[in-house]
Design an enzyme around this catalytic site. Structure first.
Site, PDB file in Angstrom:
ATOM      1  N   ASN A 128      -7.927  15.771 -33.891  1.00  0.00           N
ATOM      2  CA  ASN A 128      -7.851  17.727 -34.606  1.00  0.00           C
ATOM      3  C   ASN A 128      -8.869  18.092 -35.062  1.00  0.00           C
ATOM      4  O   ASN A 128      -9.444  18.134 -36.171  1.00  0.00           O
ATOM      5  CB  ASN A 128      -6.676  17.814 -35.212  1.00  0.00           C
TER       6      ASN A 128
ATOM      7  N   LYS B  33      -9.293  21.370 -35.922  1.00  0.00           N
ATOM      8  CA  LYS B  33      -9.228  22.465 -36.407  1.00  0.00           C
ATOM      9  C   LYS B  33     -10.428  23.378 -35.574  1.00  0.00           C
ATOM     10  O   LYS B  33     -10.679  24.381 -35.084  1.00  0.00           O
ATOM     11  CB  LYS B  33      -8.969  22.015 -37.105  1.00  0.00           C
TER      12      LYS B  33
ATOM     13  N   HIS C  16       1.799  22.247 -34.458  1.00  0.00           N
ATOM     14  CA  HIS C  16       1.674  21.557 -35.661  1.00  0.00           C
ATOM     15  C   HIS C  16       1.218  22.432 -37.124  1.00  0.00           C
ATOM     16  O   HIS C  16       1.312  23.502 -37.252  1.00  0.00           O
ATOM     17  CB  HIS C  16      -0.763  22.153 -35.706  1.00  0.00           C
TER      18      HIS C  16
ATOM     19  N   GLU D 282       0.027  23.427 -39.503  1.00  0.00           N
ATOM     20  CA  GLU D 282      -0.628  24.625 -40.074  1.00  0.00           C
ATOM     21  C   GLU D 282       0.194  25.672 -39.235  1.00  0.00           C
ATOM     22  O   GLU D 282      -0.095  26.504 -39.691  1.00  0.00           O
ATOM     23  CB  GLU D 282      -2.093  24.794 -39.542  1.00  0.00           C
TER      24      GLU D 282
ATOM     25  N   GLU E 202       3.469  13.770 -39.431  1.00  0.00           N
ATOM     26  CA  GLU E 202       2.002  14.487 -39.897  1.00  0.00           C
ATOM     27  C   GLU E 202       3.195  14.680 -41.716  1.00  0.00           C
ATOM     28  O   GLU E 202       3.285  16.175 -40.919  1.00  0.00           O
ATOM     29  CB  GLU E 202       1.693  15.561 -39.534  1.00  0.00           C
TER      30      GLU E 202
ATOM     31  N   GLY F  82      -5.173  16.408 -44.881  1.00  0.00           N
ATOM     32  CA  GLY F  82      -6.046  17.411 -46.129  1.00  0.00           C
ATOM     33  C   GLY F  82      -5.927  17.461 -47.571  1.00  0.00           C
ATOM     34  O   GLY F  82      -6.687  18.133 -47.929  1.00  0.00           O
TER      35      GLY F  82
ATOM     36  N   SER G  59      -4.057  12.609 -43.722  1.00  0.00           N
ATOM     37  CA  SER G  59      -5.494  12.232 -44.374  1.00  0.00           C
ATOM     38  C   SER G  59      -6.281  10.364 -43.851  1.00  0.00           C
ATOM     39  O   SER G  59      -5.614   9.522 -44.565  1.00  0.00           O
ATOM     40  CB  SER G  59      -5.306  11.449 -46.074  1.00  0.00           C
TER      41      SER G  59
HETATM   42  C1  PEP Z   1      -3.899  17.216 -39.372  1.00  0.00           C
HETATM   43  O1  PEP Z   1      -4.042  18.398 -39.607  1.00  0.00           O
HETATM   44  O2  PEP Z   1      -3.266  16.878 -38.171  1.00  0.00           O
HETATM   45  C2  PEP Z   1      -4.864  15.898 -39.692  1.00  0.00           C
HETATM   46  C3  PEP Z   1      -3.849  15.005 -40.307  1.00  0.00           C
HETATM   47  O3  PEP Z   1      -5.262  16.256 -41.554  1.00  0.00           O
HETATM   48  P1  PEP Z   1      -6.442  15.241 -42.168  1.00  0.00           P
HETATM   49  O4  PEP Z   1      -6.635  14.322 -41.386  1.00  0.00           O
HETATM   50  O5  PEP Z   1      -7.608  15.997 -42.529  1.00  0.00           O
HETATM   51  O6  PEP Z   1      -5.497  15.020 -43.334  1.00  0.00           O
END
Ligand code: PEP
Length: 252
Positions: A9, A11, A96, A98, A168, A174, A214
């Site tokens: 992703n 973003k 997601h 976000e 997630e 993040g 992460s």
């Molecule tokens: C995400 O936003 O889907 C995600 C998993 O981000 P990160 O790997 O940076 O934690």
């Protein structure tokens, strides 16, 4: 045995030049995707067409980060499933955290998009996960159950068996704080049980459940070898060819 699906992703990152640089890097680092693994790139809408042409002849597949629940019309600023398909997408990330947090997306709105994605032949990657406050209040199970059931409401088994669910935990996105393999496996198993209650065990066994939060080259292998972790949705580490290809290799 379920395949592993690793999705990146991107973003709101990468203009045209950055897209070309990352894709050329991935092609060099990952000339072939290991057996039983799929790799999906989800760049911003503006990079989809370019990504599609640069990925021609490779095994990388393409996904989008969002879509609207209508095919066309007066919905300024939105992107339809038909547009995503014509840009070369097979997958679309929906719900997601976000989008839930910054754009107030609800389970019922996300569900309307999941239905539309299936109706138009796209595979949804439905994201679910609890916040830190919810984990600390011990309501992870309720939160994830509500999001999974809400996202899948009215979806028949014939579609549900093709969905990808990305667990997630919001506190791990993040932040560099990764769920331990045991913490992730526990919730993945629970999601498998919820889908079994909805559709029966045979359908639940087919559903790909990705972990996201992460994921990095140094923690990917252990996470990806848990029995109910069937892939990863990767944010930060997908923006570098080195790290994303290492995660793809770790899935093998
Ligand atoms: C995400 O936003 O889907 C995600 C998993 O981000 P990160 O790997 O940076 O934690």
């Amino acid at each position: 045995m379920r395949e592993k699906i690793i999705a990146g992703n991107w973003k709101m990152n990468k203009d045209a030049a950055g897209t070309a640089e990352l894709i050329e890097g991935l092609k060099a680092k990952c000339p072939s995707i290991p057996g039983n693994v799929k790799a999906v790139l989800c760049p911003p809408f503006t990079s989809l067409a370019l990504a599609k042409s640069l990925l021609a002849g490779t095994q990388f597949e393409l996904g989008a980060q969002n879509m609207y629940s209508e095919n066309e019309g007066a919905f300024t600023g939105e992107i339809s499933p038909l547009m995503l398909k014509s840009a070369g997408c097979t997958y679309v990330i929906l719900g997601h955290s976000e989008r839930r947090q910054y754009f107030a997306e609800t389970d019922s709105f996300i569900n309307s998009k999941v239905k539309k994605a299936f109706a138009e032949g796209l595979i949804p990657i439905l994201c679910v996960g609890e916040t830190l406050a919810e984990r600390e209040k011990n309501v992870t199970d309720q939160v994830v159950t509500t999001q999974v059931k809400g996202g899948l409401a009215g979806i028949p088994a014939s579609d549900a068996e093709r969905i990808i669910i990305a667990y997630e935990p919001v506190w791990a996105i993040g932040t560099g704080k990764v769920a331990t393999p045991a913490q992730a496996q526990e919730v993945h198993k629970r999601i498998r049980t919820i889908t079994a209650e909805l559709y029966g065990q045979a359908v639940a066994e087919k559903i790909i459940i990705q972990y996201g939060g992460s994921v990095k080259p140094d923690n990917a292998k252990e996470l990806l070898h848990q029995p109910d972790i069937d892939g990863a949705l990767v944010g930060g580490a997908c923006l570098k060819a080195d790290s994303f290809s290492a995660i793809i290799q770790a899935a093998h």
